[in-house]
Scaffold this active site. Structure first.
Site, PDB file in Angstrom:
ATOM      1  CB  CYS A 174      33.511  48.851  27.121  1.00  0.00           C
ATOM      2  SG  CYS A 174      33.799  48.153  25.519  1.00  0.00           S
ATOM      3  NE  ARG A 183      35.555  48.907  32.723  1.00  0.00           N
ATOM      4  CZ  ARG A 183      36.150  48.502  31.613  1.00  0.00           C
ATOM      5  NH1 ARG A 183      35.638  48.815  30.457  1.00  0.00           N
ATOM      6  NH2 ARG A 183      37.260  47.802  31.658  1.00  0.00           N
ATOM      7  NE  ARG A 224      37.559  49.884  22.795  1.00  0.00           N
ATOM      8  CZ  ARG A 224      37.155  49.337  23.930  1.00  0.00           C
ATOM      9  NH1 ARG A 224      35.879  49.176  24.166  1.00  0.00           N
ATOM     10  NH2 ARG A 224      38.025  48.969  24.840  1.00  0.00           N
ATOM     11  CG  ASP A 236      37.438  40.959  28.461  1.00  0.00           C
ATOM     12  OD1 ASP A 236      36.508  41.620  28.948  1.00  0.00           O
ATOM     13  OD2 ASP A 236      38.623  41.377  28.439  1.00  0.00           O
ATOM     14  CE  LYS A 240      40.867  45.368  24.138  1.00  0.00           C
ATOM     15  NZ  LYS A 240      40.815  46.149  25.401  1.00  0.00           N
ATOM     16  CG  ASN A 241      42.777  43.596  27.682  1.00  0.00           C
ATOM     17  OD1 ASN A 241      42.537  44.609  27.016  1.00  0.00           O
ATOM     18  ND2 ASN A 241      41.825  42.847  28.206  1.00  0.00           N
TER      19      ASN A 241
HETATM   20  C1  UD1 Z   1      40.670  44.857  32.315  1.00  0.00           C
HETATM   21  C2  UD1 Z   1      40.592  44.553  30.847  1.00  0.00           C
HETATM   22  C3  UD1 Z   1      39.155  44.238  30.433  1.00  0.00           C
HETATM   23  C4  UD1 Z   1      38.592  43.128  31.305  1.00  0.00           C
HETATM   24  C5  UD1 Z   1      38.775  43.439  32.789  1.00  0.00           C
HETATM   25  C6  UD1 Z   1      38.372  42.306  33.696  1.00  0.00           C
HETATM   26  C7  UD1 Z   1      42.396  45.910  29.983  1.00  0.00           C
HETATM   27  C8  UD1 Z   1      42.809  47.075  29.155  1.00  0.00           C
HETATM   28  N1  UD1 Z   1      41.086  45.711  30.100  1.00  0.00           N
HETATM   29  O1  UD1 Z   1      39.877  46.020  32.540  1.00  0.00           O
HETATM   30  O2  UD1 Z   1      39.156  43.837  29.076  1.00  0.00           O
HETATM   31  O3  UD1 Z   1      37.214  42.971  31.050  1.00  0.00           O
HETATM   32  O4  UD1 Z   1      40.156  43.741  33.048  1.00  0.00           O
HETATM   33  O5  UD1 Z   1      39.102  41.167  33.395  1.00  0.00           O
HETATM   34  O6  UD1 Z   1      43.213  45.164  30.465  1.00  0.00           O
HETATM   35  N2  UD1 Z   1      37.080  48.142  40.007  1.00  0.00           N
HETATM   36  C9  UD1 Z   1      36.838  48.949  41.105  1.00  0.00           C
HETATM   37  N3  UD1 Z   1      37.722  49.943  41.401  1.00  0.00           N
HETATM   38  C10 UD1 Z   1      38.849  50.148  40.661  1.00  0.00           C
HETATM   39  C11 UD1 Z   1      39.089  49.320  39.549  1.00  0.00           C
HETATM   40  C12 UD1 Z   1      38.198  48.321  39.236  1.00  0.00           C
HETATM   41  O7  UD1 Z   1      35.828  48.772  41.787  1.00  0.00           O
HETATM   42  O8  UD1 Z   1      39.611  51.066  40.985  1.00  0.00           O
HETATM   43  C13 UD1 Z   1      36.111  47.087  39.659  1.00  0.00           C
HETATM   44  C14 UD1 Z   1      35.469  47.339  38.283  1.00  0.00           C
HETATM   45  O9  UD1 Z   1      34.393  48.202  38.390  1.00  0.00           O
HETATM   46  C15 UD1 Z   1      35.055  45.948  37.899  1.00  0.00           C
HETATM   47  C16 UD1 Z   1      36.158  45.080  38.492  1.00  0.00           C
HETATM   48  O10 UD1 Z   1      36.808  45.879  39.481  1.00  0.00           O
HETATM   49  O11 UD1 Z   1      33.829  45.617  38.477  1.00  0.00           O
HETATM   50  C17 UD1 Z   1      37.169  44.595  37.488  1.00  0.00           C
HETATM   51  O12 UD1 Z   1      37.769  45.690  36.839  1.00  0.00           O
HETATM   52  P1  UD1 Z   1      39.292  45.683  36.399  1.00  0.00           P
HETATM   53  O13 UD1 Z   1      39.905  44.358  36.673  1.00  0.00           O
HETATM   54  O14 UD1 Z   1      39.946  46.878  36.960  1.00  0.00           O
HETATM   55  O15 UD1 Z   1      39.139  45.865  34.850  1.00  0.00           O
HETATM   56  P2  UD1 Z   1      39.989  46.805  33.907  1.00  0.00           P
HETATM   57  O16 UD1 Z   1      41.411  46.806  34.336  1.00  0.00           O
HETATM   58  O17 UD1 Z   1      39.298  48.086  33.723  1.00  0.00           O
END
Ligand code: UD1
Length: 419
Positions: A118, A123, A398, A306, A22-23
């Site tokens: 989620c 986030r 999902r 995850d 999915k990711n």
């Molecule tokens: C992706 C995955 C999700 C997984 C996560 C961490 C997808 C679609 N989803 O989510 O399943 O749980 O990686 O492996 O690929 N953060 C910030 N600022 C930002 C972006 C992120 O502070 O601009 C923080 C988030 O709040 C969180 C951490 O970084 O604490 C990790 O988030 P991130 O790696 O961005 O996760 P996603 O890409 O949303």
């Protein structure tokens, strides 16, 4: 309202085919915006999140054909319009925000509502926006929307405070058509980031170092349409591994990438699970006695957040004390209180969960609070006395393709019921 009914008492046996990740497919679908040629995604997992991102793109005039039987998605964005996509759809899923990078790359401007997702933490998207700004975009936000505008995007050096998966992907997609060289430092090195880079490279992008913490991108003028098959879903595979372990079963997973599973396998082996590489897959055997372990979630190649919930279910049944530390998301222990309803002994202290193994879990009515929490409850339900009824299973849909069918095929007593 659909619910999942899981009855215990059966060992799992046989084989299960792992779907594409999915990711991996979500950013790949977003990246199809970068070419006006047709892109075809093969072995596409037919998931709710995949349908949502396709629907988001359709609202800005993408032509998308989802071939359920052939597991194929064909995308043509030649008539795409630079309008704001439907905000209700965007808010259904955080990954919708992955279209921002490619949209700015293609149209030099874009407006989109803040993404949803989620319920596992605040986030933020600051790192994504910092990246766009560094490439020369003027970014503004307010009233629930983010807007970006640029005369042109120019490559730059971007250091991410945290190796965010989404930010790395979004910035990479914004940079592939930018003028000159972009370097993303402290980039996420998750296999799905590398898979997106491989997709973009097939399209003609010049990307070096994806899969490491430094990614170098040399902008090109245009990209072409391609056919692509995303990597297998390491989290789906890990979920079935945890299910085999908790039920003391021996099953085979087909179509996995063992390298990507190393962080998960390492922890399962520490618990006492036997993992045997086999032709085209791996065998999981849970016949041994298990030991309690400590887990700390970390960016790849650390243990994935995850898989935290699914491992918690397993550790609830392992005698002794296990400690799980969640370092990625600040609110990702909501499954603990549901597991407690089933008789688990878990104490949450900030980002730590202290899990005392119990002799038996008991079936109960529980709620899938998010995608992986739902998977964790199915795993617990497989050995809980009596039956477990899980509500809000739309979360599970999902991210898992035909989960109850796959479990049934392994002999589990599980069904989807309407109530
Ligand atoms: C992706 C995955 C999700 C997984 C996560 C961490 C997808 C679609 N989803 O989510 O399943 O749980 O990686 O492996 O690929 N953060 C910030 N600022 C930002 C972006 C992120 O502070 O601009 C923080 C988030 O709040 C969180 C951490 O970084 O604490 C990790 O988030 P991130 O790696 O961005 O996760 P996603 O890409 O949303």
């Amino acid at each position: 309202m659909n619910k999942m009914l899981v009855r215990s008492g059966r060992q799992l046996q046989g084989e299960v085919n792992i779907s594409s990740a999915k990711n991996a497919i979500l950013p790949i679908i977003a990246a199809s915006i970068l070419s006006s040629d047709t892109c075809t995604i093969e072995n596409a997992p037919m998931l709710r999140d995949v349908f949502v991102i396709c629907d988001v793109l359709k609202t800005i005039n993408a032509k998308i054909s989802i071939k359920n039987i052939e597991d194929k998605i064909i995308i043509n964005t030649s008539d795409l319009v630079c309008e704001e996509p439907d905000s209700d759809l965007v808010r259904k899923m955080r990954a919708s925000f992955l279209i921002m990078g490619p949209m700015i790359a293609r149209f030099k401007k874009f407006k989109i509502s803040f993404p949803g997702g989620c319920n596992i933490g605040t986030r933020p998207i600051d790192l994504h926006l910092k990246g766009f700004a560094s490439l020369g975009a003027q970014v503004s936000f307010g009233h629930g929307y983010v807007e970006a505008y640029a005369n042109k995007l120019v490559g730059s050096r971007i250091y991410l405070d945290f190796p965010s998966v989404g930010a790395t992907e979004n910035i990479m997609m914004a940079a592939v058509l930018a003028e000159g060289e972009t370097v993303i430092e402290n980039a996420a090195s998750e296999p799905e980031v590398e898979d997106l880079a491989n997709f973009l490279k097939r399209m003609g992008a010049q990307i070096y170092g994806a899969g490491t913490d430094t990614i170098r991108i040399i902008g090109v003028k245009e990209l072409k349409g391609v056919k692509y098959r995303p990597i297998p879903d390491r989290i789906e595979a890990g979920t079935f591994m945890a299910a085999a372990a908790i039920t003391k079963s021996r099953i085979k997973l087909n179509g996995v990438n063992e390298e990507h599973l190393k962080p998960i396998i390492a922890k399962l082996v520490e618990v006492g699970v036997i993992v045997i590489p086999d032709k085209d897959g791996i065998i999981i055997d849970g016949k041994n006695n298990f030991n309690p372990i400590d887990i700390k979630t970390m960016p790849y190649p650390g243990f994935p957040t995850d898989m935290q919930a699914q491992m918690m279910s397993l550790l609830c049944t392992v005698h002794g004390t296990s400690v799980i530390t969640e370092t990625i998301f600040e609110n990702r222990f909501m499954h603990a209180s549901e597991l407690e309803k089933m008789g688990a002994n878990i104490k949450i202290n900030g980002r730590c969960a202290i899990v005392e193994g119990v002799d038996t879990l008991t079936g109960s009515e529980v709620k899938a609070t998010d995608l992986r929490a739902g998977a964790a409850l199915i795993i617990a339900g497989l050995i809980a006395d009596g039956y477990t009824k899980i509500r809000d299973i739309y979360h599970i849909d999902r991210g898992y393709v035909n989960i109850e069918e796959k479990f049934k095929q392994l002999g589990a007593n599980i069904e989807r019921i309407e109530e």
